[in-house]
Every structure is written in structure tokens, then in C-alpha cells.
Design a protein around this motif. Sequence first.
Motif, PDB file in Angstrom:
ATOM      1  N   TYR A  20      29.539  46.000  54.647  1.00  0.00           N
ATOM      2  CA  TYR A  20      29.443  46.022  53.189  1.00  0.00           C
ATOM      3  C   TYR A  20      28.247  45.168  52.777  1.00  0.00           C
ATOM      4  O   TYR A  20      27.927  44.195  53.446  1.00  0.00           O
ATOM      5  N   TYR A  21      27.640  45.537  51.644  1.00  0.00           N
ATOM      6  CA  TYR A  21      26.507  44.782  51.139  1.00  0.00           C
ATOM      7  C   TYR A  21      26.624  44.601  49.624  1.00  0.00           C
ATOM      8  O   TYR A  21      27.152  45.471  48.919  1.00  0.00           O
ATOM      9  N   ALA A  22      26.080  43.501  49.152  1.00  0.00           N
ATOM     10  CA  ALA A  22      25.916  43.336  47.717  1.00  0.00           C
ATOM     11  C   ALA A  22      24.878  44.349  47.237  1.00  0.00           C
ATOM     12  O   ALA A  22      23.928  44.667  47.964  1.00  0.00           O
ATOM     13  N   ASP A  23      25.053  44.841  46.024  1.00  0.00           N
ATOM     14  CA  ASP A  23      24.099  45.831  45.486  1.00  0.00           C
ATOM     15  C   ASP A  23      22.679  45.286  45.478  1.00  0.00           C
ATOM     16  O   ASP A  23      21.720  46.033  45.684  1.00  0.00           O
ATOM     17  N   SER A  24      22.546  43.988  45.260  1.00  0.00           N
ATOM     18  CA  SER A  24      21.213  43.384  45.132  1.00  0.00           C
ATOM     19  C   SER A  24      20.432  43.374  46.450  1.00  0.00           C
ATOM     20  O   SER A  24      19.208  43.183  46.425  1.00  0.00           O
ATOM     21  N   VAL A  25      21.106  43.580  47.580  1.00  0.00           N
ATOM     22  CA  VAL A  25      20.401  43.528  48.863  1.00  0.00           C
ATOM     23  C   VAL A  25      20.465  44.850  49.629  1.00  0.00           C
ATOM     24  O   VAL A  25      19.851  44.963  50.700  1.00  0.00           O
ATOM     25  N   LYS A  26      21.167  45.829  49.104  1.00  0.00           N
ATOM     26  CA  LYS A  26      21.269  47.120  49.799  1.00  0.00           C
ATOM     27  C   LYS A  26      19.890  47.707  50.023  1.00  0.00           C
ATOM     28  O   LYS A  26      19.047  47.728  49.123  1.00  0.00           O
ATOM     29  N   GLY A  27      19.671  48.192  51.246  1.00  0.00           N
ATOM     30  CA  GLY A  27      18.394  48.784  51.590  1.00  0.00           C
ATOM     31  C   GLY A  27      17.356  47.773  52.042  1.00  0.00           C
ATOM     32  O   GLY A  27      16.289  48.153  52.539  1.00  0.00           O
ATOM     33  N   ARG A  28      17.658  46.471  51.865  1.00  0.00           N
ATOM     34  CA  ARG A  28      16.709  45.426  52.285  1.00  0.00           C
ATOM     35  C   ARG A  28      17.279  44.550  53.398  1.00  0.00           C
ATOM     36  O   ARG A  28      16.539  44.096  54.268  1.00  0.00           O
ATOM     37  N   PHE A  29      18.574  44.286  53.373  1.00  0.00           N
ATOM     38  CA  PHE A  29      19.220  43.402  54.347  1.00  0.00           C
ATOM     39  C   PHE A  29      20.105  44.226  55.278  1.00  0.00           C
ATOM     40  O   PHE A  29      20.686  45.233  54.872  1.00  0.00           O
ATOM     41  N   ILE A  30      20.210  43.740  56.514  1.00  0.00           N
ATOM     42  CA  ILE A  30      21.087  44.378  57.498  1.00  0.00           C
ATOM     43  C   ILE A  30      21.911  43.301  58.199  1.00  0.00           C
ATOM     44  O   ILE A  30      21.342  42.354  58.755  1.00  0.00           O
ATOM     45  N   ILE A  31      23.220  43.474  58.174  1.00  0.00           N
ATOM     46  CA  ILE A  31      24.104  42.573  58.919  1.00  0.00           C
ATOM     47  C   ILE A  31      24.493  43.258  60.227  1.00  0.00           C
ATOM     48  O   ILE A  31      24.753  44.462  60.256  1.00  0.00           O
ATOM     49  N   SER A  32      24.503  42.498  61.296  1.00  0.00           N
ATOM     50  CA  SER A  32      24.878  43.037  62.601  1.00  0.00           C
ATOM     51  C   SER A  32      25.516  41.922  63.419  1.00  0.00           C
ATOM     52  O   SER A  32      25.466  40.751  63.041  1.00  0.00           O
ATOM     53  N   ARG A  33      26.110  42.300  64.532  1.00  0.00           N
ATOM     54  CA  ARG A  33      26.740  41.295  65.390  1.00  0.00           C
ATOM     55  C   ARG A  33      26.615  41.710  66.842  1.00  0.00           C
ATOM     56  O   ARG A  33      26.570  42.908  67.156  1.00  0.00           O
ATOM     57  N   ASP A  34      26.586  40.711  67.703  1.00  0.00           N
ATOM     58  CA  ASP A  34      26.589  40.907  69.144  1.00  0.00           C
ATOM     59  C   ASP A  34      27.789  40.135  69.672  1.00  0.00           C
ATOM     60  O   ASP A  34      27.721  38.908  69.827  1.00  0.00           O
ATOM     61  N   ASN A  35      28.876  40.833  69.932  1.00  0.00           N
ATOM     62  CA  ASN A  35      30.104  40.148  70.333  1.00  0.00           C
ATOM     63  C   ASN A  35      29.992  39.519  71.728  1.00  0.00           C
ATOM     64  O   ASN A  35      30.690  38.567  72.037  1.00  0.00           O
ATOM     65  N   ALA A  36      29.097  40.040  72.547  1.00  0.00           N
ATOM     66  CA  ALA A  36      28.886  39.444  73.868  1.00  0.00           C
ATOM     67  C   ALA A  36      28.207  38.080  73.752  1.00  0.00           C
ATOM     68  O   ALA A  36      28.369  37.227  74.639  1.00  0.00           O
ATOM     69  N   LYS A  37      27.464  37.878  72.657  1.00  0.00           N
ATOM     70  CA  LYS A  37      26.764  36.611  72.450  1.00  0.00           C
ATOM     71  C   LYS A  37      27.432  35.742  71.390  1.00  0.00           C
ATOM     72  O   LYS A  37      26.907  34.678  71.036  1.00  0.00           O
ATOM     73  N   ASN A  38      28.573  36.216  70.856  1.00  0.00           N
ATOM     74  CA  ASN A  38      29.274  35.458  69.809  1.00  0.00           C
ATOM     75  C   ASN A  38      28.353  35.123  68.635  1.00  0.00           C
ATOM     76  O   ASN A  38      28.384  34.002  68.108  1.00  0.00           O
ATOM     77  N   THR A  39      27.558  36.091  68.224  1.00  0.00           N
ATOM     78  CA  THR A  39      26.549  35.839  67.199  1.00  0.00           C
ATOM     79  C   THR A  39      26.531  36.966  66.171  1.00  0.00           C
ATOM     80  O   THR A  39      26.658  38.139  66.521  1.00  0.00           O
ATOM     81  N   VAL A  40      26.381  36.576  64.911  1.00  0.00           N
ATOM     82  CA  VAL A  40      26.177  37.529  63.827  1.00  0.00           C
ATOM     83  C   VAL A  40      24.802  37.264  63.232  1.00  0.00           C
ATOM     84  O   VAL A  40      24.347  36.119  63.193  1.00  0.00           O
ATOM     85  N   TYR A  41      24.146  38.335  62.800  1.00  0.00           N
ATOM     86  CA  TYR A  41      22.777  38.243  62.299  1.00  0.00           C
ATOM     87  C   TYR A  41      22.693  38.780  60.870  1.00  0.00           C
ATOM     88  O   TYR A  41      23.497  39.615  60.449  1.00  0.00           O
ATOM     89  N   LEU A  42      21.687  38.312  60.167  1.00  0.00           N
ATOM     90  CA  LEU A  42      21.332  38.889  58.877  1.00  0.00           C
ATOM     91  C   LEU A  42      19.825  39.087  58.864  1.00  0.00           C
ATOM     92  O   LEU A  42      19.069  38.114  58.794  1.00  0.00           O
ATOM     93  N   GLN A  43      19.408  40.336  59.002  1.00  0.00           N
ATOM     94  CA  GLN A  43      17.983  40.675  58.924  1.00  0.00           C
ATOM     95  C   GLN A  43      17.635  40.887  57.456  1.00  0.00           C
ATOM     96  O   GLN A  43      18.229  41.754  56.806  1.00  0.00           O
ATOM     97  N   MET A  44      16.705  40.108  56.959  1.00  0.00           N
ATOM     98  CA  MET A  44      16.332  40.162  55.545  1.00  0.00           C
ATOM     99  C   MET A  44      14.895  40.631  55.433  1.00  0.00           C
ATOM    100  O   MET A  44      13.979  39.950  55.916  1.00  0.00           O
ATOM    101  N   ASN A  45      14.696  41.777  54.798  1.00  0.00           N
ATOM    102  CA  ASN A  45      13.372  42.369  54.620  1.00  0.00           C
ATOM    103  C   ASN A  45      13.032  42.457  53.143  1.00  0.00           C
ATOM    104  O   ASN A  45      13.918  42.386  52.283  1.00  0.00           O
ATOM    105  N   SER A  46      11.749  42.639  52.867  1.00  0.00           N
ATOM    106  CA  SER A  46      11.279  42.788  51.478  1.00  0.00           C
ATOM    107  C   SER A  46      11.854  41.685  50.589  1.00  0.00           C
ATOM    108  O   SER A  46      12.386  41.949  49.504  1.00  0.00           O
TER     109      SER A  46
END
Length: 124
Positions: A59-85
Motif C-alpha cells: 500500500y502507498y500514500a497517494d502523495s508517493v504513488k508512482g515515485r516510492f517503492i517498498i520492498s523486503r528481503d526476508n532472507a536478510k531481515n530487511t525492508v527497503y523504501l526506494q524513493m525517486n523523483s
Amino acid sequence: QVHLVESGGGLVQAGGSLRLSCAASGRTFSNYAMGWFRQAPGKERELVGAISGAGGITYYADSVKGRFIISRDNAKNTVYLQMNSLIPDDTAVYYCAAASGRTARRTMNEYGYWGQGTQVTVSS
């Protein structure tokens, strides 16, 4: 108990990109839904993005849709937030949070574990 540590914040010019990381320690990471929130000076903390335990639902806030991407790597116990534009309105302290259970959550009070936050500043 889940311990969360964010990294990757900093100063960036408008139009640039940053990737935030949140490393988790403690219980089985995939059993926790994860979220990124942000709080700007004088404003309430708000959800930026949320992801389910397996990573298939986001899910994303409307203000960041199309610019931010949330992802996770469960093998590394890490969640990411890629922020563009990035724009100056994205300036805030960004917090990683964990909620017990695998279903993605959109409300702040469903998250029981929080990181210390990382500052993101976007200059115009």
C-alpha cells in the motif's frame, strides 16, 4: 521483541533518489508486516508505504504513488523504501515499523515496533 534500525537518509536535491533500509532483529521477520512512516515538522506522522509479510501486498500514500517503492528481503531481515523523483515536501524523519502478523497494515496504531528514524531532506 523486534529491534529495528533505519539507514540511508540524507540530503538530496529535488528530482533525486534515495533508498532507505531497515534492518530487523528478533523474531521471524516474515511473520511481521512492515511499514514506512514519515513525520515532517509540525505535522502528524503519516503512512508512506506498507508491505505484507511475504511481500506480495503493498500500500502507498497517494502523495508517493508512482515515485516510492517498498520492498523486503526476508532472507536478510530487511525492508527497503526506494524513493525517486523526490520533492521538498518529502522532507521528514522517516520511520520503519513492524506489526505482528503477515497482513499489510495501513494505520499507525497497528504497529507495535518502531525504529529511531532517519532524516531525509530534499532541497529545491
